[in-house]
Design a protein around this motif. Structure first.
Motif, mmCIF file in Angstrom:
data_model
loop_
_atom_site.group_PDB
_atom_site.id
_atom_site.type_symbol
_atom_site.label_atom_id
_atom_site.label_comp_id
_atom_site.label_asym_id
_atom_site.label_seq_id
_atom_site.Cartn_x
_atom_site.Cartn_y
_atom_site.Cartn_z
ATOM 1 N N PHE A 65 -15.290 54.789 113.862
ATOM 2 C CA PHE A 65 -15.821 55.258 112.577
ATOM 3 C C PHE A 65 -14.791 56.126 111.853
ATOM 4 N N MET A 66 -14.179 57.045 112.599
ATOM 5 C CA MET A 66 -13.231 57.969 111.970
ATOM 6 C C MET A 66 -12.014 57.229 111.424
ATOM 7 N N LEU A 67 -11.441 56.310 112.212
ATOM 8 C CA LEU A 67 -10.267 55.570 111.748
ATOM 9 C C LEU A 67 -10.596 54.695 110.551
ATOM 10 N N ALA A 68 -11.776 54.074 110.588
ATOM 11 C CA ALA A 68 -12.172 53.242 109.448
ATOM 12 C C ALA A 68 -12.312 54.090 108.190
ATOM 13 N N PHE A 69 -12.913 55.269 108.351
ATOM 14 C CA PHE A 69 -13.090 56.146 107.193
ATOM 15 C C PHE A 69 -11.733 56.629 106.653
ATOM 16 N N ALA A 74 -8.900 55.052 106.903
ATOM 17 C CA ALA A 74 -8.264 53.914 106.237
ATOM 18 C C ALA A 74 -8.799 53.733 104.824
ATOM 19 N N VAL A 75 -10.130 53.899 104.672
ATOM 20 C CA VAL A 75 -10.730 53.783 103.340
ATOM 21 C C VAL A 75 -10.198 54.877 102.420
ATOM 22 N N LEU A 76 -10.063 56.098 102.971
ATOM 23 C CA LEU A 76 -9.532 57.195 102.153
ATOM 24 C C LEU A 76 -8.111 56.886 101.680
ATOM 25 N N ILE A 77 -7.300 56.339 102.575
ATOM 26 C CA ILE A 77 -5.920 56.010 102.191
ATOM 27 C C ILE A 77 -5.900 54.946 101.103
ATOM 28 N N LEU A 78 -6.724 53.916 101.279
ATOM 29 C CA LEU A 78 -6.785 52.869 100.254
ATOM 30 C C LEU A 78 -7.292 53.422 98.930
ATOM 31 N N GLU A 79 -8.256 54.335 99.015
ATOM 32 C CA GLU A 79 -8.813 54.927 97.795
ATOM 33 C C GLU A 79 -7.774 55.794 97.087
ATOM 34 N N LYS A 80 -6.940 56.498 97.884
ATOM 35 C CA LYS A 80 -5.911 57.348 97.283
ATOM 36 C C LYS A 80 -4.884 56.537 96.502
ATOM 37 N N ARG A 81 -4.708 55.297 96.913
ATOM 38 C CA ARG A 81 -3.731 54.458 96.225
ATOM 39 C C ARG A 81 -4.261 53.929 94.903
ATOM 40 N N ASN A 82 -5.552 54.116 94.655
ATOM 41 C CA ASN A 82 -6.135 53.699 93.377
ATOM 42 C C ASN A 82 -5.694 54.677 92.291
ATOM 43 N N PRO A 83 -5.011 54.236 91.246
ATOM 44 C CA PRO A 83 -4.434 55.162 90.264
ATOM 45 C C PRO A 83 -5.421 55.737 89.268
ATOM 46 N N THR A 84 -6.671 55.232 89.248
ATOM 47 C CA THR A 84 -7.607 55.716 88.224
ATOM 48 C C THR A 84 -8.069 57.133 88.542
ATOM 49 N N LEU A 85 -8.563 57.818 87.478
ATOM 50 C CA LEU A 85 -9.083 59.181 87.632
ATOM 51 C C LEU A 85 -10.441 59.116 88.307
ATOM 52 N N LYS A 86 -10.625 59.978 89.305
ATOM 53 C CA LYS A 86 -11.808 59.841 90.149
ATOM 54 C C LYS A 86 -12.803 60.979 90.019
ATOM 55 N N ASN A 87 -12.481 62.034 89.281
ATOM 56 C CA ASN A 87 -13.448 63.117 89.100
ATOM 57 C C ASN A 87 -13.179 63.820 87.784
ATOM 58 N N ILE A 88 -14.108 64.696 87.449
ATOM 59 C CA ILE A 88 -14.064 65.376 86.153
ATOM 60 C C ILE A 88 -12.844 66.274 86.050
ATOM 61 N N ALA A 89 -12.509 66.966 87.141
ATOM 62 C CA ALA A 89 -11.383 67.901 87.108
ATOM 63 C C ALA A 89 -10.084 67.176 86.784
ATOM 64 N N GLU A 90 -9.893 65.970 87.357
ATOM 65 C CA GLU A 90 -8.669 65.227 87.086
ATOM 66 C C GLU A 90 -8.577 64.826 85.624
ATOM 67 N N ALA A 110 -12.185 47.961 106.978
ATOM 68 C CA ALA A 110 -12.881 49.015 107.721
ATOM 69 C C ALA A 110 -13.558 48.447 108.966
ATOM 70 N N ILE A 111 -14.214 47.299 108.811
ATOM 71 C CA ILE A 111 -14.888 46.677 109.954
ATOM 72 C C ILE A 111 -13.865 46.224 110.994
ATOM 73 N N ALA A 112 -12.731 45.710 110.524
ATOM 74 C CA ALA A 112 -11.701 45.250 111.456
ATOM 75 C C ALA A 112 -11.159 46.409 112.294
ATOM 76 N N ILE A 113 -10.900 47.529 111.648
ATOM 77 C CA ILE A 113 -10.393 48.701 112.380
ATOM 78 C C ILE A 113 -11.449 49.228 113.343
ATOM 79 N N PHE A 114 -12.695 49.261 112.903
ATOM 80 C CA PHE A 114 -13.791 49.762 113.736
ATOM 81 C C PHE A 114 -13.937 48.924 115.011
ATOM 82 N N LEU A 115 -13.956 47.590 114.846
ATOM 83 C CA LEU A 115 -14.141 46.717 116.009
ATOM 84 C C LEU A 115 -12.922 46.764 116.940
#
Length: 694
Positions: free
Chosen positions: A434-438, A440-456, A22-27
């Motif tokens: 800021f937007m691109l870093a955020f 990128a984090v969302l994309i990386l988070e989406k690749r995490n296979p674990t369940l992330k909320n109650i509905a899931e 995130a910091i790398a993309i931001f800078l």
């Protein structure tokens, strides 16, 4: 609202986890923004969109693609072309150069440019679908940029006017030629259709079902009836002739009736009128003047024949001077007249029958010919009317409304990059970073296979969610009159009035609703994977139940990693395995860390522990504790470590699965549910652990 806060907390944790990329993309974004700001030159972009309002394409389309295909290629309507062969509706190749020379001559800021640089700054986009042209010019001087765009618009206007005048004249000639051909074609088809209607009955041509068959059948019935009537009349005549044989010669009456030239002429006319009436009756209705005139002529002839019969009867009566002979003679004359009339009708009907039979034989061919002519006549009229409309439009088309150019977007400065100072561009780079870093984090988070909320978690296997346990840490719980933090593994017992206890009350209430329909005293608690918080959940649910005045027993059956001894700070010298091996009594093993709460630890590890879960000792033990306690909670191993749950849960009333947000794998959770269902055990629901605080 809670769901939204929870999600932002997840994203914040993810941002901390992925802080390096995130910091790398931001800078990197900031550096690129600063570099772009330093390279900006003062440039003005002037843009305008115009539309060529031409009637050509609409009129050509009206001629019909089918007719255009049939026409000779050399006669097709084509837009006027220039001497170089280029279509003049498209921007001429030399148009920008003419405008460049025109503007450069005005000494308006283009003196330093050559034509190649001018062409690079000029962009012309043609949209053939909407007939629009977008003109864009970028220059260092705003006045010269506007002058270029305005000059191009005027050049397009002049070019379009010249082209339209020529094209409209060519279109007029083509439309008039095709109109003449269409008129001639429509007239020929109409004449053929009229001749066919004159020759054949309309009912035959329009293919009315069984029309000819019914007509033939009707005539056959009439002929049969007439012949039968003639036979009856012949019998009557023979009888009358017998009676009159002594007084009147056989030829006397016939001579009186048929040998009269006037009588013969009237009968022949009557036969002709009846035949014509049958023919015209098939074509016209009863109210037609033709039918009315024929009916009147028939009535007139019948009256004249009747008068002739009366005269003959009077003549016979005077010469015979015998009332009886006169009466019979009168009848004989009437029968002879009736016979001749019937014979004439039969002859006429036979002619009609033969004609209908002939028509019936050729009906399919004639009907097909008629339908083709009707279809051709309709198309010919439509084409003629369409061409006539276009010809009328072209006749009133004047040069005033030819080659009109509609300015959709007047020449205007789209953006002046010079107005963007370096500070604004750099600040924009910070925001974009800021937007691109955020993202990128969302994309990386989406690749995490674990369940992330109650509905899931609830959607996996469509299981019921019994409750949500918040994400707790020791620093989260303090009692007002104590400075020591509360242990989250036993916070219900140590802080019974805290807000976090409400989550366990919800679980308890949901279990109580299930208990209203069935008896639930023994519950197996497990998870799809280790470290999902099932032991902590059991400890706090047990503590909450004891606060309601109920006796609760916790049985730790997890021989691999027993947790209850550490939670309640008790020893594990003797436990469940020792009871099942019958090495010690129940009362010597059970421990009471709190009021109304008993705990039986796992006990010593044994190699063949599976035989213990399937033994009679286990069955007797469960029956014994079921009678002594209001609620029994069994802490088992995770499903992915062993199949203990399948042996242990057979002694319980249901199973609770514990899932952990950000940790539970959906595939393992689904496998655990399917394993429970396959063993015919009842899954009471899922408890969601580590719910982020709202």
């Amino acid at each position: 609202m809670n769901q939204s806060k929870k999600s932002w907390h997840q994203y914040w944790l993810a941002l901390k986890y992925y802080k390096s990329p995130a910091i790398a993309i931001f800078l990197s974004t900031i550096i690129l923004a600063i570099t772009a700001a330093l390279k900006i030159e003062r440039t003005y972009t002037v843009n305008s969109i115009i539309q060529l309002e031409s009637p050509n394409q609409e009129i050509i389309d009206a001629l019909g693609q089918e007719e255009a295909d049939k026409s000779n290629n050399s006669e097709n309507i084509e837009p006027e072309t220039s001497e170089t062969g280029e279509i003049s509706e498209e921007p001429a190749a030399n148009l920008p150069k003419q405008v460049f020379e025109q503007v450069q001559a005005t000494d308006n800021g283009l003196e330093d440019l050559d034509y190649n640089q001018f062409a690079e700054n000029l962009e012309i986009k043609n949209d053939s679908l909407s007939d629009t042209i977008e003109i864009t010019y970028s220059g260092k001087d705003i006045d010269s940029s506007k002058l270029v765009v305005n000059s191009l618009i005027e050049s397009y206007r002049e070019q379009q006017a010249q082209t339209e005048i020529s094209n409209v004249e060519k279109i007029k000639d083509k439309v008039n030629q095709q109109l003449t051909v269409a008129d001639k074609n429509a007239t020929e088809i109409a004449n053929k259709l009229k001749a066919l209607l004159t020759k054949y009955d309309r009912n035959i041509l329009e293919s009315k079902p069984d029309y000819l068959t019914n007509k033939i059948k009707e005539l056959e019935e009439k002929i049969a009836a007439a012949k039968s009537k003639i036979k009856e009349v012949d019998d009557e005549i023979a009888g009358l002739k017998t009676k009159l044989g002594l007084n009147l010669s056989p030829n006397a009456i016939a001579g009186e009736v048929s040998d009269s030239p006037e009588q013969q002429q009237l009968l022949e006319k009557l036969q002709e009128v009846e035949t014509q009436l049958i023919i015209e009756g098939a074509r016209f209705n009863s109210q037609s003047p033709v039918i009315i005139n024929l009916e009147a002529e028939k009535a007139k002839l019948e009256a004249q024949i009747k008068d002739q019969n009366i005269a003959t009867q009077q003549y016979v009566s005077v010469n015979q001077n015998n009332n009886s002979i006169a009466e019979n003679t009168e009848k004989l004359v009437g029968y002879e007249a009736e016979k001749k009339s019937l014979s004439a009708k039969v002859a006429s009907w036979e002619i009609d029958k033969a004609r209908y039979q002939k028509d019936n034989a050729i009906a399919p061919e004639v009907q097909q010919q008629y339908q083709e002519l009707v279809s051709k006549n309709k198309r010919a009229k439509e084409k003629y009317n369409k061409l006539l409309t276009k010809a009328q439009q072209l006749d009133i088309f004047s040069e005033d409304n030819i080659a009109q150019i509609k300015i959709i977007t007047p020449p205007q400065v789209k953006k002046s990059l010079a107005s963007w100072n370096k500070e604004i561009i750099a600040a924009s780079g910070v925001g974009l970073g800021f937007m691109l870093a955020f993202v990128a984090v969302l994309i990386l988070e989406k690749r995490n296979p674990t369940l992330k909320n109650i509905a899931e978690i609830g959607e996996v296997g469509n299981s019921k969610v019994l409750g949500e346990i918040p994400n707790l840490r020791k620093s989260d719980f303090h009692i007002s009159h104590r400075c020591d933090p509360v242990d989250p593994e036993r916070f219900v017992l140590e802080a019974p009035y805290s807000v976090a206890c409400e989550s366990y009350k919800i679980v308890y209430d949901n279990l109580a609703q299930i208990s209203s329909n069935q008896v639930i005293k023994t519950i197996t608690v497990t998870s799809s994977n280790t470290a999902e918080g099932k032991s902590t959940f059991i400890a706090n649910l047990a503590a909450l139940t004891t606060q309601l005045g109920k006796k609760v027993l916790i049985i730790d059956t997890n021989l691999h990693t027993p947790k209850q001894k550490a939670i309640w700070r008790i020893d594990n010298n003797l436990g469940l395995t020792d009871i099942l091996k019958k090495d010690v009594e129940f009362d010597n093993v059970v421990q009471a860390p709190s009021l109304n709460l008993n705990v039986i630890t796992a006990g010593s590890m044994v190699e063949d522990y599976l035989s213990l879960w399937q033994s009679e000792s286990m069955k007797e033990f469960m029956l014994h504790v079921r009678e002594k306690y209001d609620l029994i909670l069994l802490d088992t191993s995770a499903v992915d470590l062993s199949t203990d749950i399948l042996n242990i849960s057979q002694f319980t009333d249901g199973i609770i699965l514990v899932g952990r947000i950000g940790f539970t794998n959906p595939h393992k959770l689904l496998e655990a549910q399917e394993l429970i269902k396959a063993s015919n055990q009842e899954l009471l629901g899922i408890v969601v652990n580590d719910k982020f605080k709202s």
